[in-house]
Design a protein around this motif. Structure first.
Motif, PDB file in Angstrom:
ATOM      1  N   LYS A  52      -3.192  20.123  -5.259  1.00 22.89           N
ATOM      2  CA  LYS A  52      -1.900  19.985  -5.990  1.00 22.89           C
ATOM      3  C   LYS A  52      -1.255  18.839  -5.516  1.00 22.89           C
ATOM      4  N   GLN A  53      -1.333  18.453  -4.082  1.00 22.24           N
ATOM      5  CA  GLN A  53      -0.834  17.428  -3.271  1.00 22.24           C
ATOM      6  C   GLN A  53      -1.444  16.081  -3.854  1.00 22.24           C
ATOM      7  N   VAL A  54      -2.799  15.968  -4.035  1.00 20.53           N
ATOM      8  CA  VAL A  54      -3.373  14.945  -4.462  1.00 20.53           C
ATOM      9  C   VAL A  54      -2.980  14.479  -5.859  1.00 20.53           C
ATOM     10  N   ARG A  55      -2.577  15.299  -6.668  1.00 25.46           N
ATOM     11  CA  ARG A  55      -2.251  14.978  -8.104  1.00 25.46           C
ATOM     12  C   ARG A  55      -0.699  14.536  -7.989  1.00 25.46           C
ATOM     13  N   LYS A  56       0.114  14.987  -7.221  1.00 26.96           N
ATOM     14  CA  LYS A  56       1.526  14.560  -7.183  1.00 26.96           C
ATOM     15  C   LYS A  56       1.792  13.613  -5.932  1.00 26.96           C
ATOM     16  N   MET A  59       0.823  -1.217   0.148  1.00 25.27           N
ATOM     17  CA  MET A  59      -0.079  -0.107  -0.126  1.00 25.27           C
ATOM     18  C   MET A  59       0.959   1.337  -0.044  1.00 25.27           C
ATOM     19  N   ASP A  60       0.439   2.238  -0.695  1.00 25.95           N
ATOM     20  CA  ASP A  60       1.098   3.457  -0.830  1.00 25.95           C
ATOM     21  C   ASP A  60       0.213   4.660  -0.222  1.00 25.95           C
ATOM     22  N   ILE A  61       0.645   5.687  -0.279  1.00 26.25           N
ATOM     23  CA  ILE A  61      -0.034   6.747   0.634  1.00 26.25           C
ATOM     24  C   ILE A  61      -1.200   7.085  -0.260  1.00 26.25           C
ATOM     25  N   LYS A  62      -1.357   7.112  -1.729  1.00 22.22           N
ATOM     26  CA  LYS A  62      -2.538   7.277  -2.306  1.00 22.22           C
ATOM     27  C   LYS A  62      -3.545   6.193  -2.128  1.00 22.22           C
ATOM     28  N   ASP A  63      -3.151   4.791  -1.863  1.00 21.37           N
ATOM     29  CA  ASP A  63      -4.093   3.937  -1.598  1.00 21.37           C
ATOM     30  C   ASP A  63      -4.659   4.098  -0.165  1.00 21.37           C
ATOM     31  N   TRP A  64      -3.747   4.419   0.831  1.00 26.08           N
ATOM     32  CA  TRP A  64      -4.318   4.698   2.037  1.00 26.08           C
ATOM     33  C   TRP A  64      -5.125   5.953   2.021  1.00 26.08           C
ATOM     34  N   TYR A  65      -4.899   6.895   1.306  1.00 30.11           N
ATOM     35  CA  TYR A  65      -5.861   7.985   1.105  1.00 30.11           C
ATOM     36  C   TYR A  65      -7.187   7.711   0.677  1.00 30.11           C
TER      37      TYR A  65
END
Length: 102
Positions: free
Chosen positions: A32-36, A1-7
C-alpha cells in the motif's frame, strides 16, 4: 530526488515482496505504501536492510537536513574520540600540528 526515486535507486530491481521481506515490513502494509507514499519508518528500515545510512531517506523526505545529520555525526564523533585524537585535531585546526606524538 523524492522518496520514490530513492526507493528505486536503493532497491534496484528487487520486487516489492523481496523489499518487504528483506526490510521486515509486512508485505500488505508495504504494498500500500509503495502505491502511495512510503512512511519514514519503512524508509529507515529499507535503508538499513540495504546497507544505507538510516538518515538518508529522512533527508530525501525533508524531515532532516544534511546539516542536522552532520551535526549529529560530529557530536557523536567527539564524544567517542580519545584525548590524543582530540589534541591532534585541535592542533591541526590551530595550525600547530608538527606531526609528532601527543
Amino acid at each position: 530526488m523524492d522518496i520514490k526515486d530513492w526507493y528505486i535507486e536503493v532497491t534496484g530491481k528487487d520486487s516489492v515482496h523481496a523489499v518487504a521481506e528483506k526490510s521486515g515490513v509486512p508485505y500488505t502494509t508495504f504494498y500500500k505504501q509503495v502505491r502511495k507514499t512510503i512512511t519514514p519508518t519503512s524508509a529507515v528500515r529499507i535503508a538499513r536492510a540495504y546497507g544505507r545510512p538510516p538518515t538518508e531517506p529522512l533527508v530525501v523526505m525533508g524531515l532532516l537536513t544534511q546539516e542536522d545529520v552532520d551535526a549529529l555525526a560530529s557530536s557523536g564523533s567527539l564524544s567517542r574520540a580519545g584525548d590524543a585524537e582530540l589534541v591532534r585535531e585541535l592542533a591541526r585546526r590551530l595550525g600547530v600540528d608538527d606531526g609528532g606524538e601527543v
